[in-house]
Motif scaffolding. Structure first.
Motif, PDB file in Angstrom:
ATOM      1  N   UNK A   1      43.093  41.840  47.634  1.00  0.00           N
ATOM      2  CA  UNK A   1      42.534  40.773  48.357  1.00  0.00           C
ATOM      3  C   UNK A   1      42.783  39.561  47.821  1.00  0.00           C
ATOM      4  N   UNK A   2      42.755  39.526  46.356  1.00  0.00           N
ATOM      5  CA  UNK A   2      42.856  38.241  45.812  1.00  0.00           C
ATOM      6  C   UNK A   2      44.266  37.508  45.487  1.00  0.00           C
ATOM      7  N   UNK A   3      45.454  38.543  46.019  1.00  0.00           N
ATOM      8  CA  UNK A   3      46.806  38.153  45.947  1.00  0.00           C
ATOM      9  C   UNK A   3      47.229  37.941  47.287  1.00  0.00           C
ATOM     10  N   UNK A   4      46.680  37.488  48.199  1.00  0.00           N
ATOM     11  CA  UNK A   4      47.110  37.509  49.556  1.00  0.00           C
ATOM     12  C   UNK A   4      47.626  36.087  49.851  1.00  0.00           C
TER      13      UNK A   4
ATOM     14  N   UNK B   1      41.961  34.920  50.350  1.00  0.00           N
ATOM     15  CA  UNK B   1      42.009  35.144  48.908  1.00  0.00           C
ATOM     16  C   UNK B   1      41.343  33.965  48.267  1.00  0.00           C
ATOM     17  N   UNK B   2      41.480  32.866  48.885  1.00  0.00           N
ATOM     18  CA  UNK B   2      40.919  31.554  47.931  1.00  0.00           C
ATOM     19  C   UNK B   2      39.508  31.576  48.003  1.00  0.00           C
ATOM     20  N   UNK B   3      38.804  32.019  48.962  1.00  0.00           N
ATOM     21  CA  UNK B   3      37.375  32.106  49.140  1.00  0.00           C
ATOM     22  C   UNK B   3      36.912  33.209  48.345  1.00  0.00           C
TER      23      UNK B   3
ATOM     24  N   UNK C   1      40.193  36.005  37.637  1.00  0.00           N
ATOM     25  CA  UNK C   1      40.581  35.855  39.314  1.00  0.00           C
ATOM     26  C   UNK C   1      41.214  35.005  39.999  1.00  0.00           C
ATOM     27  N   UNK C   2      41.123  33.813  39.050  1.00  0.00           N
ATOM     28  CA  UNK C   2      41.930  32.623  39.414  1.00  0.00           C
ATOM     29  C   UNK C   2      43.298  32.716  39.108  1.00  0.00           C
ATOM     30  N   UNK C   3      43.666  33.438  38.101  1.00  0.00           N
ATOM     31  CA  UNK C   3      44.838  33.646  37.817  1.00  0.00           C
ATOM     32  C   UNK C   3      45.705  34.570  38.630  1.00  0.00           C
TER      33      UNK C   3
END
Length: 270
Positions: A115-118, A123-125, A145-147
């Motif tokens: 979900x974080x790499x969408x 993914x930003x939220x 997780x910001x990377x």
């Protein structure tokens, strides 16, 4: 495989009757969904993480990847709770239950990094909210997780490898120990031979000529019954008179005597 799983247990052609229940289907459905997830994910890696934004083919495979993940978790949760209420750790199956639970938690981490790499607003939220939570747990410096590059590496290579190894161990344990029976059901013993139907060439115990004289008999098998002796013929009923009755004279075969022929030569007066 012969060293890990007993012979005939890796792909058995016979199972106990209780395996026909629907509760035993969700584990296989979960495994089938995992295969679709891996196949569609490999296709997505060829185009990159932004391919599905600009290509209809990429969007198609991204949708397959997403819905196979949804089906994977739906069947896994049903499988997990079903085995929990069946006490699946019975019969020395504790490691089977533990590896299944570890596969569930490892899959949660894999889905989270996906979900974080969408690369969209969702993914930003999710990334910002997760960053606050990880910082509060004092592990945000080790798991950033910001990377996006780090999350791609976790999702594509590291987490699938860990989940795949755990699932492989889980399957081997299931084949070695067998599926857990329902509570109160009798577990089939491995020492007991399977019931098979006799072939046309094999003698059966019901036949009186199952094994002839001198035929070797397998150890532990019951001896063949002896053939039945032929029944003695019943005596014929007597033809003579009953006891106490006078004997009847036997008529002669010839009737051409003078006493018999004489009346025939007389003239008949009208």
């Amino acid at each position: 495989m012969s060293g890990l799983v007993p012979q005939g247990q890796w792909l058995p052609d016979r199972q106990p009757a209780y395996v026909a229940s629907w509760i035993y289907v969700f584990g296989v459905a979960c495994l089938a969904s995992l295969v679709v997830i891996i196949a569609s994910g490999l296709v997505l890696t060829l185009g990159g993480i932004t391919w599905w934004h600009t290509s209809s083919v990429g969007h198609f495979f991204n949708s397959i990847h997403l819905w196979s993940v949804e089906l994977f978790f739906a069947t896994m949760v049903i499988h997990l709770w079903g085995k929990f209420f069946m006490a699946a750790w019975r019969g020395h199956r504790g490691m089977t239950w533990a590896t299944g639970a570890l596969a569930f938690f490892g899959s949660l981490g894999t889905a989270f990094t996906g979900y974080l790499m969408q690369t969209n607003f969702d993914s930003q939220w999710i990334t910002t909210q997760a960053k606050d939570g990880l910082n509060a747990a004092a592990i945000g410096a080790y798991f950033n997780v910001m990377n996006v590059g780090q999350m791609v590496l976790w999702h594509v290579s590291l987490m699938p490898l860990v989940v795949g190894i755990i699932v492989a161990i889980h399957l081997i344990l299931v084949r070695r120990k067998g599926v857990v029976p329902p509570i109160g059901a009798e577990t089939p013993s491995a020492a007991e031979p399977l019931e098979t139907e006799p072939s046309a060439t094999e003698p059966t115990a019901a036949s009186p000529y199952a094994a002839g004289p001198g035929t070797p008999v397998a150890p532990g098998s019951p001896p063949a019954p002896e053939p039945a002796a032929p029944a003695a013929p019943e005596p014929a009923a007597p033809v003579g008179p009953e006891p106490g009755e006078p004997a009847q004279p036997v008529p002669s075969r010839s009737i051409h005597t003078e006493a018999d022929v004489a009346p025939l030569n007389q003239e008949v007066t009208p």
